[in-house]
Write a protein that holds these residues in place. Structure first.
Motif, mmCIF file in Angstrom:
data_model
loop_
_atom_site.group_PDB
_atom_site.id
_atom_site.type_symbol
_atom_site.label_atom_id
_atom_site.label_comp_id
_atom_site.label_asym_id
_atom_site.label_seq_id
_atom_site.Cartn_x
_atom_site.Cartn_y
_atom_site.Cartn_z
ATOM 1 N N GLU B 316 0.838 -1.211 0.000
ATOM 2 C CA GLU B 316 0.000 0.000 0.000
ATOM 3 C C GLU B 316 0.865 1.250 0.000
ATOM 4 O O GLU B 316 0.613 2.209 -0.741
ATOM 5 C CB GLU B 316 -0.931 -0.011 1.229
ATOM 6 N N ASP B 317 1.914 1.245 0.848
ATOM 7 C CA ASP B 317 2.813 2.405 0.905
ATOM 8 C C ASP B 317 3.577 2.583 -0.405
ATOM 9 O O ASP B 317 3.809 3.701 -0.857
ATOM 10 C CB ASP B 317 3.814 2.244 2.058
ATOM 11 N N ILE B 318 3.970 1.445 -0.988
ATOM 12 C CA ILE B 318 4.716 1.510 -2.255
ATOM 13 C C ILE B 318 3.837 2.109 -3.342
ATOM 14 O O ILE B 318 4.243 3.003 -4.080
ATOM 15 C CB ILE B 318 5.226 0.099 -2.646
ATOM 16 N N LYS B 319 2.600 1.669 -3.391
ATOM 17 C CA LYS B 319 1.674 2.194 -4.408
ATOM 18 C C LYS B 319 1.366 3.668 -4.170
ATOM 19 O O LYS B 319 1.136 4.423 -5.117
ATOM 20 C CB LYS B 319 0.374 1.382 -4.418
ATOM 21 N N ALA B 320 1.380 4.068 -2.891
ATOM 22 C CA ALA B 320 1.077 5.467 -2.559
ATOM 23 C C ALA B 320 2.282 6.380 -2.805
ATOM 24 O O ALA B 320 2.177 7.602 -2.641
ATOM 25 C CB ALA B 320 0.628 5.561 -1.109
ATOM 26 N N GLY B 321 3.432 5.804 -3.141
ATOM 27 C CA GLY B 321 4.601 6.629 -3.474
ATOM 28 C C GLY B 321 5.423 7.079 -2.287
ATOM 29 O O GLY B 321 6.266 7.973 -2.397
#
Lengths: 473, 399
Positions: B316-321
């Motif tokens: 989730e954090d990776i997708k959120a940048g």
């Protein structure tokens, strides 16, 4: 009363579609990580399923494709089969009769009282010259029997042998491929007269006639000569002749006649009389009598029939040639130089050949490879050996490596969790990339460790280890 | 146990360009990295009282370092600790100074992987106290086993298929390639897209070509001294806030309880380092980090092991940048192992080089400079499943 108390066989999973080499049907072919030694271990495991290994006191191995001129394959097989140290091991070779030679020696040993229970195993993985008729008829496989004097299922009533000095089918120390003289000479001066003499001699000596036999098992070099032989001796082809499986499995050399015996026993009924004859510089003939115990041995494994039906057919001839080491591999990405050590290898035969882990006597934790200090409770030197042979497991996680150079890719690496405890990290063979998944049931199989073998082969050493494989159905 | 917090300072660092340096020798890499560090520190080669030399396959003993620099009979120890070699060289050098035995010491790690077809990253050549016949599994398969299990474990939670997870790994790869493009000394300079990653050939399922780091030649070096001496040399010296190393004893491959969605060695090293540095909320307190992205999924799992994201939530954090160069917690601002490259015993020191420059505000390309980072972390994990070596070091500026 001496005879067979248990039987098992191994037909490799892979078949070559003989259409690609100008033949018809299929032949069973050893995987690239299999040889006669590993196939014999598989056959023994099939034969000993659910049986006590402690009481075995000799192992005889018959093959024409032993990997070494000096070093006993039978000891590798004994260790991989987890047999106790004082088992007498011996190998029979140099003839297609090596299988029946081991068989006869096993019977004689029990009769003489020098052994109570003998494992007789035979395996072959012969290579015909590419494009030859031999290549089209040869197949790979293994078989195993326990010979004993209690709980006998098949008694060996008698045997008769002849020898025949002839150069008809042969291989020198330096040959990769089997050689033959022309077929009619081999048949008319070798196979047919020797087999006739042995079978007739047996019948004469023990007062049998062809009609007494329920089944006649003849080693046959191809699909034709066996029929010619049986007909000439007065056997009925349709009802009596055991199918030599030439276009299903192929001629499995020293294992052939005995594998056909395993096939026959799967269908046999109490009181059946079976004729068994094998050829190679002469012939051995046996009369085998089935008794009422035969029904107790059914349904333990896939058997010959099940294994013949369980297969993966390949049509890639280049692949087959690579598997047999006939065409070389691309070495661009080959691993760098590392050293092989017989010293280190011997220290680790317990884990690599016997597939032993250890179980902590303090906390009961099963672990692989064997440890001195327990991974679970840290107790020191409280371990006992623990065998994973025959244990089933499930894949916990895995990968499929497409770039490490090996005869076949991908190379599957797995973490396997076993019934009864223990986790093993290792390789998996016979992977079906479409079916491999977390949770897939697997069992362990004894194989050649081909990834490092090139390195060891500089020292003239073949490496073995155990890999996971999917359950065969 | 004591703490390394503020006991030693780094006053100079050097790093060569990484890559397939066909015409560079070990001597070249030692000279180039060490002289950059020496000049950066404003000292003379003769000021170095002791040295540690990291090499997996690029020289035994300290002889290569001594011969290249013409040192004058000073003590030099060679350190080897797989992918943690570079960081462990630094760790030993710091201990040498913290112990009071030396005032100024040199850490240098060099590797010529391409002299050996890059293979020592693919195969472990020496038996790990094991005979050759025991199974030896290449790194891509070792680390891939975590990825397979991670996908399996969180499949239902995310309601993603295989490609859903591959997209998360692809974001990591694209980020590291983007950062590498801004890094002159990096091995790989190439813009890639999510689609490139997804369509690339599989090298070791579940990894495609872009999920694996580059195997490179390279060298890096650091000058370590006491905070007192550091003050006399420069204002923007960098302090070591914590150092930790953890070695597995085979648990993951011998105990069925181990879940393969975390790397316990990582967790142990991070815990020890956070305790040393007095960090209680790494997600908030660590400004920038260099994580060991030998494979994309190693970065993913390490993000959770180091508590940058809660368990299972890194995707989730990776997708959120969050971990992009301009995100809240930038990771691998120099392209990471993926694009800067991975000469084993140089990698940890290369990471320290990036954090050192970032903390000083002196990154070689201003486009890559993170604004006012406070604490920077480096992390390596090497070796095989079950017997990994994990290392964490945390750096900060003086108050």
């Amino acid at each position: 009363m001496v005879g067979i108390t248990s039987y098992g066989a191994y037909v490799p999973l892979f078949r070559l579609d003989k259409g690609v080499i100008g033949g018809r049907g299929e032949k069973a072919i050893a995987n690239f990580d299999e040889d006669s030694t590993t196939m014999a271990v598989e056959a023994i495991n099939d034969c000993l399923k659910g049986k006590d290994r402690e009481t075995i006191d000799a192992l005889y191995f018959g093959t024409t494709t032993s990997l070494y001129k000096e070093h006993l394959g039978a000891t590798t097989i004994a260790m991989a089969s987890d047999l106790k140290e004082n088992v007498y091991t011996a190998e029979f070779g140099n003839s297609l009769r090596a299988g029946t030679a081991a068989f006869k020696a096993g019977i004689d040993a029990v009769k003489a009282g020098s052994a109570r229970k003998v494992i007789v195993t035979a395996a072959d993985c012969r290579i015909g010259p590419p494009g030859s008729a031999l290549e089209r008829t040869f197949g790979d496989g293994a078989v195993a029997f326990v010979i004993g004097d209690t709980d006998v299922v098949v008694t060996v009533e008698g045997s008769y042998s002849v020898y025949n000095e002839i150069i008809d089918v042969w291989r020198t120390n330096d040959d990769s491929f089997v050689r033959t003289w022309e077929d009619r000479f081999a048949a008319e001066q070798g196979y047919l007269p020797s087999m006739r003499q042995a079978v007739s001699g047996l019948m004469e000596k023990f007062d049998y006639k062809p009609a007494d036999f329920t089944k006649a098992i003849f080693y046959s070099p191809d699909g034709r000569r066996g029929i010619e032989l049986a007909r000439g001796l007065g056997f009925d082809i349709k009802t009596q002749l055991q199918d030599p499986l030439i276009d299903v499995m192929g001629n499995t050399g020293a294992a052939s006649a005995l594998m056909l015996l395993a096939s026959a026993l799967e269908e046999a009924k109490p009181a059946d009389l079976i004729l068994l004859a094998s050829y190679g510089n002469g012939a051995d003939a046996f009369a085998c009598k089935v008794n009422e115990n035969i029904d107790k041995l059914r349904g333990q494994g896939l058997g010959m029939k099940g294994q013949l039906a369980s297969k993966r057919v390949i049509t890639d001839y280049l692949k087959y040639l690579r598997w047999r080491g006939i065409v070389p591999l691309d070495k661009t990405a080959a691993p760098p130089v590392v050293a092989y050590s017989s010293v280190a290898a011997k220290r680790e035969y317990d884990r690599n050949i016997s597939l032993h882990g250890s179980r902590c006597k303090a906390c009961g934790y099963v672990q692989y490879p064997p440890q001195r200090v327990c991974t679970h409770c840290r107790a020191k030197d409280k371990m006992e050996p623990y065998s994973f042979v025959g244990k089933r497991g499930k894949i916990f996680t895995y990968t499929l490596d497409y770039i490490t150079p090996r005869v076949e890719v991908p190379i599957a690496t797995v973490e396997v969790d076993f019934e009864g405890g223990g986790r093993i990290q290792g390789y998996m063979t016979e992977v079906d990339v479409d079916k491999i998944t977390v949770g897939l049931p697997v069992e362990m199989t004894f194989r050649r460790y081909t990834l490092w073998e090139e390195i060891a082969l500089r020292e003239g050493v073949y490496l073995y280890f155990w890999e996971a494989k999917p359950l065969r159905v | 146990m004591g703490s390394m917090k503020d006991k030693v300072a780094i006053v100079g660092m050097g790093c060569t360009k990484f890559g397939e340096l066909w015409d560079k020798s070990i001597e070249d890499l030692v000279v180039d990295s060490c002289y950059e560090a020496i000049e950066d520190a404003g000292i003379e080669p003769k000021d170095i009282q002791s040295a540690w030399y990291g090499s997996r396959e690029s020289g035994l003993t300290g002889a290569h370092l001594a011969r290249a620099l013409k040192t004058d009979y000073i003590p030099i120890t060679r350190v080897e600790n797989f992918c943690c070699g570079g960081q462990d060289v630094l760790r030993n050098t710091c201990y040498g100074v913290a112990s009071g035995a030396y005032e100024i010491a040199l850490a240098c790690g060099v590797e010529k992987t391409k002299d050996h077809r890059g293979f020592f990253g693919l195969f472990i050549q020496e038996p790990l106290d094991r005979g050759l016949t025991e199974w030896d599994i290449p790194p891509a398969s070792q680390f891939g086993q975590y990825a397979t299990r991670y996908f399996h474990r969180y499949r239902d939670y995310y309601k993603w298929d295989f490609e859903g997870f591959k997209r998360v790994l692809a974001i990591i790869n694209v980020k590291n390639h983007d950062n590498g493009l801004l890094t002159p000394k990096a091995h790989l300079h190439r813009k890639i897209t999510i689609d490139d990653v997804l369509k690339a050939r599989i090298i070791s399922w579940p990894f495609t070509l872009y999920d694996a780091c580059g195997m490179s030649d390279g060298g890096a070096a650091a000058i370590v001294t006491t905070p007192e001496i550091a003050k006399t040399l420069r204002k923007d010296y960098v302090l070591v806030k914590a150092q930790a190393l953890a070695v597995g004893s085979g648990q993951s491959t011998m105990q069925s309880e181990f879940d393969f969605v975390h790397i316990p060695e990582n967790v142990a090293a991070a815990k020890a380092a956070y305790k040393d540095a007095g960090i209680t909320n790494p997600r908030q307190e660590i400004s920038i980090a260099e994580l060991h992205d030998c494979f994309s999924s190693t970065e993913l799992i390490t993000i959770e092991d180091l508590e940058f994201s809660p368990r299972g939530k890194a995707p989730e954090d990776i997708k959120a940048g969050r971990f992009l160069l301009k995100g809240e917690q930038p990771i691998n601002t120099d392209g990471g192992l993926k694009c800067f490259g991975h000469p084993l015993s140089a990698s940890g020191l290369r990471m320290a080089y990036e954090i050192y420059k970032q903390l000083q505000g002196k990154v070689d390309n201003p486009e890559r400079q993170v604004e006012n980072p406070k604490l920077g972390l480096i992390h390596n994990v090497g070796g095989n499943v079950g017997i990994h070596v994990s290392a964490v070091t945390i750096f900060g500026l003086p108050e």
